[in-house]
Structure formats: C-alpha cells, structure tokens
Write an enzyme that holds these catalytic residues in place. Structure first.
Site, PDB file in Angstrom:
ATOM      1  N   TYR A 142       0.858  -1.186   0.000  1.00  0.00           N
ATOM      2  CA  TYR A 142       0.000   0.000   0.000  1.00  0.00           C
ATOM      3  C   TYR A 142       0.888   1.226   0.000  1.00  0.00           C
ATOM      4  O   TYR A 142       1.850   1.302   0.761  1.00  0.00           O
ATOM      5  CB  TYR A 142      -0.888  -0.011   1.243  1.00  0.00           C
ATOM      6  CG  TYR A 142      -1.755   1.230   1.398  1.00  0.00           C
ATOM      7  CD1 TYR A 142      -2.807   1.485   0.512  1.00  0.00           C
ATOM      8  CD2 TYR A 142      -1.537   2.139   2.432  1.00  0.00           C
ATOM      9  CE1 TYR A 142      -3.605   2.615   0.659  1.00  0.00           C
ATOM     10  CE2 TYR A 142      -2.333   3.259   2.588  1.00  0.00           C
ATOM     11  CZ  TYR A 142      -3.364   3.505   1.697  1.00  0.00           C
ATOM     12  OH  TYR A 142      -4.150   4.613   1.853  1.00  0.00           O
ATOM     13  N   ASP A 237       9.287   2.782  -0.316  1.00  0.00           N
ATOM     14  CA  ASP A 237       8.249   3.425   0.483  1.00  0.00           C
ATOM     15  C   ASP A 237       8.497   3.013   1.935  1.00  0.00           C
ATOM     16  O   ASP A 237       8.097   1.935   2.364  1.00  0.00           O
ATOM     17  CB  ASP A 237       6.867   2.983   0.002  1.00  0.00           C
ATOM     18  CG  ASP A 237       5.750   3.629   0.817  1.00  0.00           C
ATOM     19  OD1 ASP A 237       6.054   4.258   1.857  1.00  0.00           O
ATOM     20  OD2 ASP A 237       4.589   3.495   0.423  1.00  0.00           O
ATOM     21  N   LYS A 265       4.552   8.970   8.834  1.00  0.00           N
ATOM     22  CA  LYS A 265       4.326   8.360  10.149  1.00  0.00           C
ATOM     23  C   LYS A 265       5.325   8.811  11.222  1.00  0.00           C
ATOM     24  O   LYS A 265       5.196   9.910  11.742  1.00  0.00           O
ATOM     25  CB  LYS A 265       4.238   6.846  10.002  1.00  0.00           C
ATOM     26  CG  LYS A 265       3.021   6.505   9.111  1.00  0.00           C
ATOM     27  CD  LYS A 265       2.569   5.073   9.045  1.00  0.00           C
ATOM     28  CE  LYS A 265       1.224   5.014   8.307  1.00  0.00           C
ATOM     29  NZ  LYS A 265       1.157   4.145   7.171  1.00  0.00           N
TER      30      LYS A 265
HETATM   31  C1  PLP Z   1       0.517   4.666   5.791  1.00  0.00           C
HETATM   32  C2  PLP Z   1       1.225   4.413   4.550  1.00  0.00           C
HETATM   33  C3  PLP Z   1       1.164   5.289   3.462  1.00  0.00           C
HETATM   34  C4  PLP Z   1       0.196   6.434   3.408  1.00  0.00           C
HETATM   35  O1  PLP Z   1       0.456   7.413   4.347  1.00  0.00           O
HETATM   36  P1  PLP Z   1      -0.716   8.430   4.738  1.00  0.00           P
HETATM   37  O2  PLP Z   1      -0.052   9.397   5.658  1.00  0.00           O
HETATM   38  O3  PLP Z   1      -1.786   7.608   5.375  1.00  0.00           O
HETATM   39  O4  PLP Z   1      -1.188   9.056   3.471  1.00  0.00           O
HETATM   40  C5  PLP Z   1       1.987   5.051   2.377  1.00  0.00           C
HETATM   41  N1  PLP Z   1       2.812   4.003   2.360  1.00  0.00           N
HETATM   42  C6  PLP Z   1       2.901   3.130   3.366  1.00  0.00           C
HETATM   43  C7  PLP Z   1       3.871   2.006   3.301  1.00  0.00           C
HETATM   44  C8  PLP Z   1       2.084   3.295   4.495  1.00  0.00           C
HETATM   45  O5  PLP Z   1       2.127   2.383   5.469  1.00  0.00           O
END
Ligand code: PLP
Length: 425
Positions: A142, A237, A265
């Site tokens: 994701y 990511d 995060k």
């Molecule tokens: C949470 C997450 C996102 C998205 O971040 P948001 O701040 O919710 O838009 C993208 N990539 C990964 C791997 C994530 O866990």
C-alpha cells in the site's frame, strides 16, 4: 448502550461510515469502533473509561508511545509562536538534516503532509526524471490512496493495471503494473520486455500493509541491481519502516540504497506529515529549483516538524532500537510458543518492532498467501484480546507495533491474554 456506540451511531450520519479512514470502522472484525478519549504511554482510554494496551500506535507513528512528555513539551513551545506561516522556518531545515544524517541515500528532501502525498510526488518526479511513464508496484503493498497506485494486480503478469476503486479511470492506471511481492522472476520478465518504458519500481522494503511480510533474502538486492542496469529508479516506500526498523530505516537494516525514499508516520511524531527525498541529482528537478511541480499550503508545518524533531532526537540515543528489539523478541517469541502448543493454524512474522499473527497453515510470503488467512479466526482472536484490555489492529492485514512505552509488564499481560484467547478460539 456504550458511549462509543452512541457516538458511532451519530458519526455515521455526518461522516461516511462514521470514520475518516476506512480501517477505523472495524468492519473486518464485525464490530463497531471504540471512540478514544486519550492516550498515555502504552495505553489508550476509550470514552467509556476503559484502558487498553495499544498495539496500533496510530498505525505506526507512535514509536515513543502516546503523548511522550518531551514531544508534548516541544509542541507547546512551538505552538506559542504560531501554528503556520507558509514561509520557511529553521525547524524544516533541522528535520531535513536529521533525516539525512540518519538515511545516507537522502541527499535532499521535500516535506509534505502525508505518506500519500510523498509517494504520489516521488512517482511524478521519477517519471519526469526518466522521461518514462510505466510504474511497477507489488500486490498487497500500500502506498497511500493516490489514483495511480490504487491498482489491483491483474491476472497474469504485466497485464494492464486494473483500477482498485471506482472513480479511478482505467486510463490513469494503465501505466501501473502490479506484480507479486517477493517474486523477482516476475520483475525480470517485465523488465526484459519493457524495461525501457519503466520509470520506477516502488516497493515497501518490508511489506506492512498485508500484515508484516519481510522481503525474501536477495529480493531487495536484486531489485536494486535490475533497476540500476535499466535506468529505472528504485523507490523505497519507508512510510512505515523509516525509523521503525532501525534509525536509518529498512534500507540501512538490509543495506540496500534506493534512489528515492518516501517517509511519513514516525517522522511527524504523531502529527500529519510525509517526506520524499533521494539523490540530489534527481531531487533538484523539483520546483522551484527545477520544473516538476509539487506544493503544499501546510507542508513543513512547524508543529509537525517540532514533533518529528523531538521524536528523532529521542530515537537517536544509543540503545533505543536494542530495547525495542528485545521487547519485540519477547512478545513474538511468546506468541510463537503459544501457537506451537495449540493445533490452531497460525504463523508469526515480525521484523524489529512490527509484526503480525497470521491465522494460516504455513508461511505468508506475498499477497496471495496473506489472503488465504482465516479472517474469521482472526476476528475471534481480536475480540478475545479486546475483552482482556488489548487493543490489537482490527484487521488480519495490518501490522502490530511495539513502542518504547510498552513495559515488560504490558508485554507479559499481553502474552497472558493471548494464552487465554487461544483457549477459546
Ligand atoms: C501509511 C502508509 C502510506 C500512506 O500514508 P498516509 O499518511 O496515510 O497518506 C503510504 N505508504 C505506506 C507504506 C504506508 O504504510
């Protein structure tokens, strides 16, 4: 009726599904969510006054636990000076420096407001830099809810991307290819055929959004070698794994250097934030230095910067990751022991302080195996844990997080609760 239930009924009239992000609705465990009043250390408290040991940690950011006194203090100090200026501040520079000191592949960084923004912007940059349109991602990873990444894996390799949501035009995702995670052969085949059209590969170096699925040995290294050879940018990511797996993220842990990195995060210490960065030769194409447009009214917001800076300063101290690792080993090993003693099919996967208890017979290595889990059994486990004061992520396909605020007693109580839960599964 509990206050949580009352609030949820009302919320559903005003907010779609009663929540501002789908997983919060607890649909996949067939329950209605708790409304949270406050958080302190390892615990959250619902509006009915119940306390829970929290393994969601706001879905990853709260590696120090809730309302860490030093983060709260930094926020108060910053707040007094104003909340946003839409002009540069020294705080942005300070956080940028901390990020670059920690993550060697970052030579420049741009702050944004969410992980979604970070991945969208990194891909725009990769396309502009390479002059190519196609993007490879992996099933079950994701990367936020940007249109071009909301894609399901097609049947058969390298079929056109299929929109992962109504409202995403097929035209927008036709350049996105989704391949099975941990399958380097699939990547090779696509690159052999159309490598020259591929701008980038975006990957969670440890998948954390289908439950925790670590990369197979060599997977990341081979991605690096293949992309390098074909002039394809490799994007990690690290929105979850950045500062979670080590102070330098998964790339330091596995010693693989991507071209671009997405963060979020933890680097916002619980405030809305994201960032993307990498080689300056690539990053300098971003406006106003270059012509790849990307902007944000609240980007680099002083409160988010202050919370991030304080969080990283605490994390950078010697021994923090060893402590996390030790506590994490204890919890996941104890869970493994419980699993061994029962005949309930379950599988424990964890790397550092992120992990998942999968209800499955056998290993989970990609999205197909993850999907084979017994989600009904997971729901039962979730409910039994909640009854005993443990707030586990309300979905089989989410990572559980340990924070520095989790005490040995918290973890022991969690193991006891799991022991009881398995008795009635
Ligand atoms: C949470 C997450 C996102 C998205 O971040 P948001 O701040 O919710 O838009 C993208 N990539 C990964 C791997 C994530 O866990």
């Amino acid at each position: 009726m509990s206050r949580s239930k009352e609030l949820f009924e009302q919320a559903q009239r005003y907010i779609p599904g009663g929540v501002n992000s789908p997983v919060r609705a607890w649909k996949s465990v067939g329950m209605t969510p708790l409304f949270i009043e406050k958080g302190e250390g390892s615990k959250i408290y619902d509006v009915d006054g119940n306390a829970y040991i929290d393994y969601v940690g706001s879905w990853g950011p709260l590696i120090l636990g809730h309302s860490h006194p030093r983060v709260v203090k930094a926020l108060k100090k910053t707040l007094k000076k104003g909340t946003s200026f839409g002009a540069p501040t020294a705080l942005e520079l300070e956080l940028a420096r901390l990020l670059m000191d920690a993550i060697p592949s970052l030579e420049m960084v741009r702050m944004v407001n969410s992980g979604t923004e970070a991945t969208m912007s990194a891909i725009r940059l990769a396309r502009a830099y390479t002059g190519r349109d196609k993007v490879i991602k992996f099933d079950g990873c994701y990367h936020g809810h940007g249109d071009l990444l909301l894609v399901k894996g097609g049947s058969g390799l390298a079929t056109l991307g299929i929109p992962g949501s109504p409202g995403v035009p097929g035209d927008l995702v036709k350049h996105t290819l989704s391949l099975p995670y941990n399958n380097i052969k699939a990547v090779k085949e696509v690159i052999e055929r159309e490598g020259r059209d591929i701008a980038c590969i975006i990957v969670e170096p440890i998948a954390g959004n289908m439950g925790v699925v670590p990369p197979k040995e060599g997977f990341l290294e081979e991605l690096r070698a293949l992309t390098h050879k074909e002039g394809i940018l490799l994007i990690f990511d690290e929105v979850i794994t950045g500062f979670r797996i080590s102070y330098g993220g998964a790339q330091k842990f596995y010693d693989v250097k991507p071209d671009l990195t997405c963060l979020g995060k933890i680097i916002g210490g619980g405030l809305p934030v994201g960032a993307y960065g990498g080689r300056s030769e690539i990053m300098r194409h971003i406006a106003p230095q270059g012509n790849v447009y990307q902007a944000g009214t609240l980007s680099g917001n002083p409160l988010a910067m202050a919370a991030g800076i304080e969080t990283l300063k605490i994390l950078s101290k010697n021994g923090t990751y060893e402590t996390l690792e030790k506590r994490s080993q204890f919890l996941w090993n104890e869970l493994k022991n419980i699993v061994k003693k029962t005949n309930i099919p379950a599988y424990v996967a964890h790397v550092g302080s992120m992990g998942t208890l999968f209800f499955i017979n056998g290993e989970v290595t990609d999205f197909n195996t993850a999907k084979a889990c017994d989600t009904h059994m997971f729901s039962k486990y979730f409910r039994e844990m909640l009854k005993q004061g443990i707030y586990w992520p309300p979905s089989q396909f989410e990572a559980s997080f340990i924070s520095l605020a989790h005490s040995e007693e918290d973890l022991e109580n969690t193991v006891k609760a799991a022991h009881e839960a398995f008795k009635v599964l």
